[in-house]
Design an enzyme around this catalytic site. Structure first.
Site, PDB file in Angstrom:
ATOM      1  NE  ARG A 205      -1.981   2.230   3.718  1.00 34.01           N
ATOM      2  CZ  ARG A 205      -2.743   2.686   4.713  1.00 34.01           C
ATOM      3  NH1 ARG A 205      -3.883   2.111   5.005  1.00 34.01           N
ATOM      4  NH2 ARG A 205      -2.344   3.697   5.436  1.00 34.01           N
TER       5      ARG A 205
ATOM      6  CE1 TYR B  47      -5.075   6.792   7.670  1.00 33.91           C
ATOM      7  CE2 TYR B  47      -4.671   6.223   5.375  1.00 33.91           C
ATOM      8  CZ  TYR B  47      -4.844   5.850   6.692  1.00 33.91           C
ATOM      9  OH  TYR B  47      -4.766   4.529   7.027  1.00 33.91           O
TER      10      TYR B  47
ATOM     11  CG  ASP C  28      -6.964   3.833   3.580  1.00 33.29           C
ATOM     12  OD1 ASP C  28      -8.082   4.230   3.215  1.00 33.29           O
ATOM     13  OD2 ASP C  28      -6.715   3.425   4.738  1.00 33.29           O
TER      14      ASP C  28
ATOM     15  CG  HIS D 206      -8.383   7.096   6.320  1.00 32.90           C
ATOM     16  ND1 HIS D 206      -8.827   7.800   7.410  1.00 32.90           N
ATOM     17  CD2 HIS D 206      -7.957   5.908   6.798  1.00 32.90           C
ATOM     18  CE1 HIS D 206      -8.668   7.069   8.495  1.00 32.90           C
ATOM     19  NE2 HIS D 206      -8.145   5.903   8.152  1.00 32.90           N
TER      20      HIS D 206
ATOM     21  CD  GLU E 160      -8.115   0.671   3.242  1.00 33.36           C
ATOM     22  OE1 GLU E 160      -7.071   0.161   2.765  1.00 33.36           O
ATOM     23  OE2 GLU E 160      -8.249   0.925   4.439  1.00 33.36           O
TER      24      GLU E 160
ATOM     25  CD  GLU F  97      -9.961   1.411   7.906  1.00 30.07           C
ATOM     26  OE1 GLU F  97      -9.148   0.864   7.163  1.00 30.07           O
ATOM     27  OE2 GLU F  97      -9.720   2.439   8.555  1.00 30.07           O
TER      28      GLU F  97
ATOM     29  NE  ARG G  42      -9.460  -1.923   4.549  1.00 29.11           N
ATOM     30  CZ  ARG G  42      -8.336  -2.317   5.126  1.00 29.11           C
ATOM     31  NH1 ARG G  42      -7.744  -3.421   4.740  1.00 29.11           N
ATOM     32  NH2 ARG G  42      -7.790  -1.608   6.106  1.00 29.11           N
TER      33      ARG G  42
ATOM     34  CD  GLU H 205      -4.083  -2.409   7.152  1.00 27.80           C
ATOM     35  OE1 GLU H 205      -5.278  -2.595   7.479  1.00 27.80           O
ATOM     36  OE2 GLU H 205      -3.563  -1.287   7.114  1.00 27.80           O
TER      37      GLU H 205
ATOM     38  CD1 TRP I   6      -7.644  12.228  10.097  1.00 25.07           C
ATOM     39  CD2 TRP I   6      -8.194  10.171  10.797  1.00 25.07           C
ATOM     40  NE1 TRP I   6      -6.487  11.500  10.217  1.00 25.07           N
ATOM     41  CE2 TRP I   6      -6.796  10.234  10.640  1.00 25.07           C
ATOM     42  CE3 TRP I   6      -8.769   8.963  11.209  1.00 25.07           C
ATOM     43  CZ2 TRP I   6      -5.952   9.148  10.897  1.00 25.07           C
ATOM     44  CZ3 TRP I   6      -7.952   7.905  11.468  1.00 25.07           C
ATOM     45  CH2 TRP I   6      -6.550   7.995  11.320  1.00 25.07           C
TER      46      TRP I   6
HETATM   47  C1  GCO Z   1      -5.887   1.106   7.645  1.00 23.79           C
HETATM   48  C2  GCO Z   1      -6.625   2.073   8.477  1.00 23.79           C
HETATM   49  C3  GCO Z   1      -5.949   2.537   9.707  1.00 23.79           C
HETATM   50  C4  GCO Z   1      -6.945   3.326  10.566  1.00 23.79           C
HETATM   51  C5  GCO Z   1      -6.708   3.058  11.997  1.00 23.79           C
HETATM   52  C6  GCO Z   1      -7.672   3.801  12.887  1.00 23.79           C
HETATM   53  O1  GCO Z   1      -6.208   1.033   6.480  1.00 23.79           O
HETATM   54  O2  GCO Z   1      -5.054   0.407   8.189  1.00 23.79           O
HETATM   55  O3  GCO Z   1      -7.211   3.075   7.705  1.00 23.79           O
HETATM   56  O4  GCO Z   1      -4.765   3.236   9.463  1.00 23.79           O
HETATM   57  O5  GCO Z   1      -6.872   4.685  10.298  1.00 23.79           O
HETATM   58  O6  GCO Z   1      -6.813   1.697  12.198  1.00 23.79           O
HETATM   59  O7  GCO Z   1      -7.545   3.357  14.194  1.00 23.79           O
HETATM   60 MG    MG Z   2      -7.910   2.072   5.945  1.00 22.94          MG
END
Ligand code: GCO
Ligand code: MG
Length: 402
Positions: free
Chosen positions: A147, A159, A210, A212, A236, A262, A283, A339, A402
């Site tokens: 990634r 991020y 990602d 995010h 992602e 996630e 995920r 991951e 975020w």
């Molecule tokens: C990822 C996630 C993490 C989250 C984190 C928040 O893809 O691994 O986006 O980086 O931001 O787990 O607690």
């Molecule tokens: Mg993520």
């Protein structure tokens, strides 16, 4: 066999983790991860004050019944705190079952569907050259899937990029960090990052990224379309997923594969996304989505629609989650990727584990149960240290995702 004790252990070996330990009258015990990053003590209290007393005297082998009891019996269903607590109990009970049967967890699930588990690592850089250097290191270490996240010119923060040279850790001790975000600057820049990766390394590695949750659906459609030539393994969390139907708009514009889940905690969070084939990878994690028992249900449902798994595995899920997830991954027929961010050294010492890593491939090991333990004496040397995830604001100050 009966459960005689259930203890919650909160420790901070490099970062905060919450662990549930369930002990039986025969001395066999199991552990489960209950870490919810930035809200750790809410789950610790949910377990200590409300769930642990209900476990005493129960047969630890009735895993499904205990799951249903905790889910339906609370009346208040779902939500990250509840589902993390249920997951911790569930994973601890599967651990006990494995120890009693003297079998590694993946054999209880139905045995290995593959020889090892492909994991993806994180290459991050403040700019493209630095990100490419980290990518090269991952290639040298044998990772087949990587990634990439990178700083965006003229944007103060972004991020997923490590602050120093160490591992990426999103939480900040004691304060909520306020970051800034511009979707325009990001969208103009990020295709150049993928182009640079493919120019330098070709197409032999799976390339992941990602977003995010930062874009609107139509912006995500534009991103996916503009990066099709670089053949991403996945894009992602392109947009927040509360509105599952919003993903239709992305699908209308791009064939770049999408991974989501996630922050999901139950099958209901992903039902429409899966049924309408609006995503390619789910995920959800063991720790936040109800443990082995519930993740299995999600994965089986996803398999009907050719959606594969890509479990979340950041360092803010404990090594207990990692161990259990690897058993799940070795078994699950519709596996995609796992991951693996790695852990601070102190965390690996507190949680002795049977899993192995070799050239981008992992194996959960053959120890009975999930093969991860906790050194409670060592854990006690790392007291809880409050930390928060950041927030992101647009350049005019508007609070964003975020
Ligand atoms: C990822 C996630 C993490 C989250 C984190 C928040 O893809 O691994 O986006 O980086 O931001 O787990 O607690
Ligand atoms: Mg993520």
């Amino acid at each position: 066999m009966k459960i005689v004790r259930a203890d919650v252990i909160v420790t901070c070996p490099g970062r905060n983790f919450v662990t549930l330990k369930v002990v039986t009258d025969e001395g066999v015990y199991g552990i489960g991860d209950a870490t919810l990053n930035g809200r750790e003590l809410a789950v610790a209290s949910y377990l200590r004050d409300h769930v642990c007393p209900l476990l005493i005297g129960r047969d630890p082998g009735r895993i499904e019944d205990i799951w249903q009891f905790l889910y339906k019996g609370a009346y208040w269903r779902r939500g990250p705190v509840t589902m993390t607590a249920i997951a911790a109990v569930d994973v601890a009970l599967w651990d006990i079952l494995g120890k009693v049967a003297n079998l590694p967890l993946y054999k209880l699930l139905g045995g290995a569907s593959r020889e090892s588990v492909m994991v993806y690592g994180h290459a991050t850089g403040r700019d493209i050259p630095e990100a490419l250097d980290r990518y090269a290191e991952h290639v040298e270490q044998g990772y087949q899937a990587i990634r990439i996240q990178c700083g965006v010119p003229n944007m103060r923060s972004v991020y997923g990029v490590s602050k120093g040279n160490g591992m990426y850790e999103p939480a900040t001790k004691g304060v909520v960090e306020e970051q800034t975000w511009s979707s325009e600057k990001y969208l103009d820049f990020v295709p150049k990052l993928f182009e640079a990766v493919r120019d330098k390394f070709g197409f032999d590695t799976h390339l992941l990224h990602d977003v995010h949750h930062r874009l609107t659906p139509i912006e995500a459609g534009r991103l996916g379309k503009s990066v099709e030539p670089y053949r991403l393994f996945w894009m992602e969390d392109p947009t927040p997923a509360e509105n599952q139907g919003g993903f239709r708009l992305i699908r209308q514009h791009t064939v770049t594969p999408i991974a989501v889940g996630e922050v999901f905690n139950s099958i209901w969070d992903c039902k429409q996304l899966i049924e309408e084939q609006l995503i390619d990878y789910i995920r959800a994690t063991l720790t936040h989505a109800g443990g082995i028992t519930h993740l299995k249900r999600i994965a089986d449902f996803a398999s009907l629609y050719q959606v594969r798994t890509g479990c979340h595995g950041p360092s803010d899920l404990s090594p207990v989650c990692m161990g259990a997830a690897l058993h799940f991954d070795l078994w699950v027929p519709n596996f995609g990727v796992q991951e693996y961010m790695g852990f601070p050294k102190e965390a690996l010492d507190v949680f002795p584990h049977a899993w192995t890593f070799e050239r981008g491939l992992m194996h959960p090991g053959e120890a009975p149960g999930h093969g991860v333990d906790i050194d409670e004496e060592l854990a006690a040397r790392y007291p809880y240290d409050p930390a928060y995830l950041p927030v992101a604001r647009l350049e005019d100050g508007t609070l964003w995702n975020w």
